[in-house]
Design a protein around this motif. Structure first.
Motif, short mmCIF file in Angstrom:
data_model
loop_
_atom_site.label_atom_id
_atom_site.label_comp_id
_atom_site.label_asym_id
_atom_site.label_seq_id
_atom_site.Cartn_x
_atom_site.Cartn_y
_atom_site.Cartn_z
N ALA A 45 -1.01 10.05 -39.94
CA ALA A 45 -1.39 8.65 -40.01
C ALA A 45 -2.58 8.48 -39.08
CB ALA A 45 -0.24 7.75 -39.57
N PHE A 46 -3.56 7.67 -39.48
CA PHE A 46 -4.79 7.51 -38.72
C PHE A 46 -5.12 6.03 -38.65
CE2 PHE A 46 -9.40 7.59 -38.07
CZ PHE A 46 -9.54 8.58 -37.12
N LEU A 47 -5.35 5.52 -37.43
CA LEU A 47 -5.60 4.10 -37.23
C LEU A 47 -6.80 3.87 -36.32
CD1 LEU A 47 -2.27 4.58 -37.15
CD2 LEU A 47 -2.32 2.14 -36.88
N GLU A 48 -7.48 2.75 -36.56
CA GLU A 48 -8.48 2.25 -35.63
C GLU A 48 -7.84 1.07 -34.93
OE1 GLU A 48 -13.02 0.44 -35.54
OE2 GLU A 48 -12.18 1.09 -37.45
N VAL A 49 -7.99 0.99 -33.60
CA VAL A 49 -7.29 -0.02 -32.82
C VAL A 49 -8.25 -0.71 -31.85
CG1 VAL A 49 -5.36 -0.45 -31.24
CG2 VAL A 49 -5.17 1.33 -32.96
N VAL A 50 -8.14 -2.03 -31.78
CA VAL A 50 -8.82 -2.82 -30.76
C VAL A 50 -7.75 -3.27 -29.79
CG1 VAL A 50 -10.15 -4.92 -30.28
CG2 VAL A 50 -10.62 -3.58 -32.35
N HIS A 53 9.35 13.27 -32.91
CA HIS A 53 9.05 14.05 -34.11
C HIS A 53 7.56 14.17 -34.43
CE1 HIS A 53 13.32 13.83 -34.67
NE2 HIS A 53 13.27 12.51 -34.67
N SER A 54 6.69 13.57 -33.61
CA SER A 54 5.25 13.58 -33.91
C SER A 54 4.42 13.75 -32.65
CB SER A 54 4.83 12.26 -34.57
OG SER A 54 5.46 12.08 -35.82
N ASP A 55 3.29 14.43 -32.81
CA ASP A 55 2.27 14.49 -31.78
C ASP A 55 1.33 13.31 -32.02
OD1 ASP A 55 3.29 17.00 -30.90
OD2 ASP A 55 2.09 18.02 -32.41
N GLU A 56 0.60 12.92 -30.97
CA GLU A 56 -0.32 11.79 -31.08
C GLU A 56 -1.63 12.18 -30.39
OE1 GLU A 56 -0.01 6.95 -30.60
OE2 GLU A 56 1.39 8.19 -29.50
N ALA A 57 -2.74 11.77 -30.98
CA ALA A 57 -4.05 12.04 -30.38
C ALA A 57 -4.89 10.78 -30.45
CB ALA A 57 -4.74 13.19 -31.12
N PHE A 58 -5.69 10.57 -29.40
CA PHE A 58 -6.51 9.38 -29.25
C PHE A 58 -7.96 9.79 -29.01
CE2 PHE A 58 -2.32 8.58 -27.52
CZ PHE A 58 -1.96 7.34 -28.00
N PHE A 59 -8.91 8.99 -29.52
CA PHE A 59 -10.32 9.16 -29.21
C PHE A 59 -10.87 7.79 -28.90
CE2 PHE A 59 -14.85 9.35 -30.12
CZ PHE A 59 -15.21 10.47 -29.39
N GLY A 101 -15.71 8.41 -25.50
CA GLY A 101 -15.91 9.83 -25.73
C GLY A 101 -14.73 10.67 -25.31
N SER A 102 -13.75 10.06 -24.62
CA SER A 102 -12.56 10.81 -24.18
C SER A 102 -11.63 11.07 -25.34
CB SER A 102 -11.79 10.02 -23.11
OG SER A 102 -12.51 9.89 -21.93
N PHE A 103 -11.05 12.26 -25.33
CA PHE A 103 -10.01 12.65 -26.29
C PHE A 103 -8.73 12.86 -25.48
CE2 PHE A 103 -7.50 16.06 -28.23
CZ PHE A 103 -7.27 15.52 -29.48
N VAL A 104 -7.63 12.34 -25.99
CA VAL A 104 -6.33 12.49 -25.32
C VAL A 104 -5.32 12.98 -26.36
CG1 VAL A 104 -4.47 11.31 -24.07
CG2 VAL A 104 -6.86 10.58 -23.73
N ASP A 159 -12.64 -5.87 -24.60
CA ASP A 159 -11.85 -5.09 -25.56
C ASP A 159 -12.18 -3.61 -25.45
OD1 ASP A 159 -10.76 -7.42 -26.60
OD2 ASP A 159 -12.00 -7.43 -28.40
N ALA A 160 -11.19 -2.79 -25.70
CA ALA A 160 -11.38 -1.34 -25.86
C ALA A 160 -11.16 -1.04 -27.34
CB ALA A 160 -10.40 -0.56 -25.00
N ARG A 161 -11.85 -0.01 -27.84
CA ARG A 161 -11.69 0.38 -29.25
C ARG A 161 -11.51 1.88 -29.31
NH1 ARG A 161 -15.30 1.12 -33.90
NH2 ARG A 161 -17.02 1.06 -32.44
N MET A 162 -10.53 2.30 -30.10
CA MET A 162 -10.24 3.72 -30.23
C MET A 162 -9.71 4.00 -31.63
SD MET A 162 -6.68 4.30 -28.23
CE MET A 162 -5.32 3.16 -28.38
N VAL A 163 -9.61 5.28 -31.93
CA VAL A 163 -8.89 5.73 -33.11
C VAL A 163 -7.78 6.64 -32.62
CG1 VAL A 163 -10.79 5.50 -34.75
CG2 VAL A 163 -10.49 7.65 -33.52
N PHE A 164 -6.68 6.66 -33.35
CA PHE A 164 -5.63 7.60 -33.01
C PHE A 164 -4.89 8.04 -34.25
CE2 PHE A 164 -3.21 3.63 -32.35
CZ PHE A 164 -1.98 3.92 -32.89
N LEU A 165 -4.21 9.17 -34.10
CA LEU A 165 -3.46 9.70 -35.23
C LEU A 165 -2.11 10.25 -34.79
CD1 LEU A 165 -3.41 13.10 -35.48
CD2 LEU A 165 -5.82 12.69 -35.87
N PHE A 166 -1.18 10.22 -35.72
CA PHE A 166 0.12 10.85 -35.58
C PHE A 166 0.17 12.02 -36.54
CE2 PHE A 166 1.27 6.30 -34.84
CZ PHE A 166 1.73 6.42 -33.54
N THR A 167 0.74 13.13 -36.09
CA THR A 167 0.96 14.25 -36.98
C THR A 167 2.29 14.91 -36.64
OG1 THR A 167 0.08 16.32 -37.86
CG2 THR A 167 -0.46 15.82 -35.59
#
Length: 162
Positions: free
Chosen positions: A42-47, A61-67, A87-90, A107-115
């Motif tokens: 799953a991939f989301l853009e978040v404000v 049950h899932s890993d999560e990554a943020f940019f 530019g940070s990746f977590v 506001d902060a803006r990022m994208v993140f995903l669950f896998t």
């Protein structure tokens, strides 16, 4: 309006498109859900507004990554914190306690995903639909309590900070 074309097997969501939900002040735009990726991710853009972000939690049950794209977010990593800037990746492995919080005045803006996908069901089922012309407000403890059945079903675990 969501425009996603996966008729060829490739999912394409144009800029500015995707299902939008509000959760605890955050604005979530779904670019891909488990239903659209066969459960792969799953991939989301978040404000994240000032003061926004979830309570500490973990996903069994899932890993999560943020940019991080704009702004700065404080991340909780177990018991320590650090600040992620543009530019940070977590990467957060499953079963690891974490959260993010916007301590800035913008506001902060990022994208993140669950896998694999799955935890996004909490947002899809439990978040609010946006109200045109307005911004989301922070949730009360009572509003969070209404998520309990969904949290239990998805298997996520809330581990608030003391």
């Amino acid at each position: 309006m969501t425009v996603a074309d996966s008729s060829s097997g490739v999912l394409h969501v144009p800029p500015g498109e995707g299902l939008v939900k509000w959760m605890s002040g955050d604005i979530l735009t779904f670019k891909a859900t488990g239903a659209e990726t066969g459960g792969s991710l799953a991939f989301l853009e978040v404000v994240v507004p000032p003061g926004g972000g979830p309570v500490a939690h973990l996903h069994p049950h899932s890993d999560e990554a943020f940019f991080l794209i704009d702004g700065a977010l404080e991340f909780l990593d177990g018991d320590r914190t650090f600040v992620a800037e543009p530019g940070s990746f977590v990467y957060v492995p499953r079963n690891h306690r974490h959260r993010f919080k916007n301590l800035e005045k913008t506001d902060a803006r990022m994208v993140f995903l669950f896998t694999p996908a799955g935890p996004e069901d909490l947002f899809l089922e439990g978040a609010d639909d946006p109200i045109p012309g307005q911004r989301p407000g922070n949730w009360t403890p009572e509003r969070f309590a209404r998520l309990a059945p969904i949290v239990e079903r998805t298997g996520d675990i809330m581990v608030p900070e003391l």
